[in-house]
Design a protein around this motif. Sequence first.
Motif, PDB file in Angstrom:
ATOM      1  N   ALA A   8       0.808  -1.186   0.120  1.00  0.00           N
ATOM      2  CA  ALA A   8       0.018   0.227  -0.090  1.00  0.00           C
ATOM      3  C   ALA A   8       0.887   1.301   0.194  1.00  0.00           C
ATOM      4  CB  ALA A   8      -0.849   0.025   1.188  1.00  0.00           C
ATOM      5  N   ARG A   9       1.914   1.246   0.794  1.00  0.00           N
ATOM      6  CA  ARG A   9       2.783   2.656   0.699  1.00  0.00           C
ATOM      7  C   ARG A   9       3.468   2.682  -0.584  1.00  0.00           C
ATOM      8  NH1 ARG A   9       4.677   1.183   5.279  1.00  0.00           N
ATOM      9  NH2 ARG A   9       6.432   0.046   4.803  1.00  0.00           N
ATOM     10  N   LEU A  10       3.987   1.478  -1.127  1.00  0.00           N
ATOM     11  CA  LEU A  10       4.526   1.524  -2.438  1.00  0.00           C
ATOM     12  C   LEU A  10       3.513   2.028  -3.563  1.00  0.00           C
ATOM     13  CD1 LEU A  10       7.062   0.800  -4.641  1.00  0.00           C
ATOM     14  CD2 LEU A  10       5.962  -1.577  -4.594  1.00  0.00           C
ATOM     15  N   GLN A  11       2.422   1.698  -3.506  1.00  0.00           N
ATOM     16  CA  GLN A  11       1.184   2.337  -4.156  1.00  0.00           C
ATOM     17  C   GLN A  11       1.147   3.909  -4.101  1.00  0.00           C
ATOM     18  OE1 GLN A  11      -2.880   1.396  -3.837  1.00  0.00           O
ATOM     19  NE2 GLN A  11      -3.234   1.515  -6.154  1.00  0.00           N
ATOM     20  N   ARG A  12       1.315   4.166  -2.991  1.00  0.00           N
ATOM     21  CA  ARG A  12       1.368   5.693  -2.721  1.00  0.00           C
ATOM     22  C   ARG A  12       2.363   6.458  -3.336  1.00  0.00           C
ATOM     23  NH1 ARG A  12      -0.732   3.932   2.328  1.00  0.00           N
ATOM     24  NH2 ARG A  12       1.278   4.431   3.424  1.00  0.00           N
ATOM     25  N   PHE A  62       3.907   8.985 -10.490  1.00  0.00           N
ATOM     26  CA  PHE A  62       3.128   8.700 -11.717  1.00  0.00           C
ATOM     27  C   PHE A  62       1.854   8.288 -11.651  1.00  0.00           C
ATOM     28  CE2 PHE A  62       7.392   6.900 -11.607  1.00  0.00           C
ATOM     29  CZ  PHE A  62       8.106   7.570 -12.513  1.00  0.00           C
ATOM     30  N   PRO A  63       0.842   9.514 -11.266  1.00  0.00           N
ATOM     31  CA  PRO A  63      -0.434   9.176 -11.063  1.00  0.00           C
ATOM     32  C   PRO A  63      -1.238   8.552 -11.919  1.00  0.00           C
ATOM     33  CG  PRO A  63       0.131  11.532 -11.140  1.00  0.00           C
ATOM     34  CD  PRO A  63       1.346  10.881 -11.164  1.00  0.00           C
ATOM     35  N   ASP A  64      -0.970   8.794 -13.404  1.00  0.00           N
ATOM     36  CA  ASP A  64      -1.503   8.178 -14.423  1.00  0.00           C
ATOM     37  C   ASP A  64      -0.991   7.089 -15.190  1.00  0.00           C
ATOM     38  OD1 ASP A  64      -3.332  10.708 -14.160  1.00  0.00           O
ATOM     39  OD2 ASP A  64      -2.083  11.911 -15.269  1.00  0.00           O
ATOM     40  N   CYS A 119       0.068  -1.713  -9.394  1.00  0.00           N
ATOM     41  CA  CYS A 119       0.302  -2.001  -7.846  1.00  0.00           C
ATOM     42  C   CYS A 119      -0.983  -1.955  -6.878  1.00  0.00           C
ATOM     43  CB  CYS A 119       1.378  -0.657  -7.385  1.00  0.00           C
ATOM     44  SG  CYS A 119       1.945  -0.941  -5.886  1.00  0.00           S
ATOM     45  N   GLY A 120      -1.947  -1.425  -7.401  1.00  0.00           N
ATOM     46  CA  GLY A 120      -3.354  -1.702  -6.903  1.00  0.00           C
ATOM     47  C   GLY A 120      -3.805  -2.979  -6.850  1.00  0.00           C
ATOM     48  N   THR A 121      -3.557  -3.831  -8.077  1.00  0.00           N
ATOM     49  CA  THR A 121      -4.044  -5.133  -8.387  1.00  0.00           C
ATOM     50  C   THR A 121      -2.936  -6.000  -7.451  1.00  0.00           C
ATOM     51  OG1 THR A 121      -4.732  -4.561 -10.645  1.00  0.00           O
ATOM     52  CG2 THR A 121      -4.011  -6.818 -10.040  1.00  0.00           C
ATOM     53  N   LEU A 122      -1.725  -5.707  -7.392  1.00  0.00           N
ATOM     54  CA  LEU A 122      -0.905  -6.297  -6.507  1.00  0.00           C
ATOM     55  C   LEU A 122      -1.375  -6.211  -4.866  1.00  0.00           C
ATOM     56  CD1 LEU A 122       2.010  -8.074  -6.172  1.00  0.00           C
ATOM     57  CD2 LEU A 122       3.030  -5.807  -6.016  1.00  0.00           C
ATOM     58  N   LEU A 123      -1.767  -5.113  -4.473  1.00  0.00           N
ATOM     59  CA  LEU A 123      -2.093  -4.836  -3.037  1.00  0.00           C
ATOM     60  C   LEU A 123      -3.423  -5.760  -2.895  1.00  0.00           C
ATOM     61  CD1 LEU A 123      -2.207  -3.232  -0.590  1.00  0.00           C
ATOM     62  CD2 LEU A 123      -3.491  -1.445  -1.699  1.00  0.00           C
ATOM     63  N   ASN A 136      14.776   6.326 -13.376  1.00  0.00           N
ATOM     64  CA  ASN A 136      15.415   5.394 -12.279  1.00  0.00           C
ATOM     65  C   ASN A 136      14.225   4.953 -11.202  1.00  0.00           C
ATOM     66  OD1 ASN A 136      16.748   5.169  -9.522  1.00  0.00           O
ATOM     67  ND2 ASN A 136      18.566   5.214 -10.845  1.00  0.00           N
ATOM     68  N   ARG A 137      13.446   5.924 -10.860  1.00  0.00           N
ATOM     69  CA  ARG A 137      12.668   5.669  -9.837  1.00  0.00           C
ATOM     70  C   ARG A 137      11.507   4.583 -10.522  1.00  0.00           C
ATOM     71  NH1 ARG A 137      12.617   5.530  -5.287  1.00  0.00           N
ATOM     72  NH2 ARG A 137      14.827   4.954  -5.958  1.00  0.00           N
ATOM     73  N   TYR A 138      11.272   4.793 -11.876  1.00  0.00           N
ATOM     74  CA  TYR A 138      10.288   3.893 -12.123  1.00  0.00           C
ATOM     75  C   TYR A 138      10.947   2.272 -12.388  1.00  0.00           C
ATOM     76  CZ  TYR A 138       6.299   2.345 -15.611  1.00  0.00           C
ATOM     77  OH  TYR A 138       5.737   1.753 -16.225  1.00  0.00           O
ATOM     78  N   LEU A 139      11.992   2.591 -12.609  1.00  0.00           N
ATOM     79  CA  LEU A 139      12.640   0.979 -12.609  1.00  0.00           C
ATOM     80  C   LEU A 139      12.543   0.412 -11.249  1.00  0.00           C
ATOM     81  CD1 LEU A 139      15.378   1.578 -15.288  1.00  0.00           C
ATOM     82  CD2 LEU A 139      13.358   0.329 -15.685  1.00  0.00           C
ATOM     83  N   ASP A 140      13.211   1.461 -10.306  1.00  0.00           N
ATOM     84  CA  ASP A 140      12.981   0.817  -8.928  1.00  0.00           C
ATOM     85  C   ASP A 140      11.660   0.682  -8.556  1.00  0.00           C
ATOM     86  OD1 ASP A 140      14.846   0.699  -6.607  1.00  0.00           O
ATOM     87  OD2 ASP A 140      13.488   2.050  -5.749  1.00  0.00           O
TER      88      ASP A 140
END
Length: 234
Positions: free
Chosen positions: A13-17, A23-25, A32-36, A174-178
């Motif tokens: 949940a924290r990762l999704q936030r 990258f809100p869109d 990540c919401g599906t993973l949650l 870098n953030r996206y890949l991380d």
Amino acid sequence: MILRDEEIIATVARLQRRIGERFPDAGLFHLCGTLLELARRASERSQWINRPIWLLRISGYALGVALSALLLGIVFYFGQSFHLKDEDLQASNFLSMIEAASNEAVLLGAGTFFLFSLETRIKRRRALAAIHELRSIAHIIDMHQLTKDPERTQKQWQSTATSPAIQLTPLLLNRYLDYCSEMLSLTGKIAALYVQQFDDSVSLAAVSEIEQLTTGLNGKIWQKIMILDVGRDS
């Protein structure tokens, strides 16, 4: 030391936030919401898998008791048959008794084994179905990072008419890949919840495959991150 499902859920949940803040869109935010949601389901499913199915266990124990009583009856009847004076009658009774008892013992033994193994097979089927979902989402995460190449952030990069559009700075890339790497790692942790207290070799092998898959996909992502870091330092 055990994995705590509530901590894994909180981490996803924290990762999704975090993803939503940058990258809100992006599709990665919704993925990540599906993973949650899968993490929450894993918490419920793993708790169900860890609980005994009492109906099957009690039925199995009952058959086991019946089998034990039958074996004791055979021993008792065998001892009683020796008190008969007629040896032919003694042998006839003994053989007929052994034949009938052996058939009953085989049926009771097979029934007991079936009931005890049925619980494992029911839980295994449910665990494997859930693990298959995690395998699928791991591949979908990999698809999201597939076209995120560090070379596209370089000034000398020349795109073609069919090149995927990318408008990320080196920092955002870098953030996206991380984020993709973290999601893959958490996918492996969610899979581990199913076998933490469920000692089934087939399910353990399936979870091991998930961990190997996510580790391999993570390796590709970190190669891109390293290339990106070298490009920024040079």
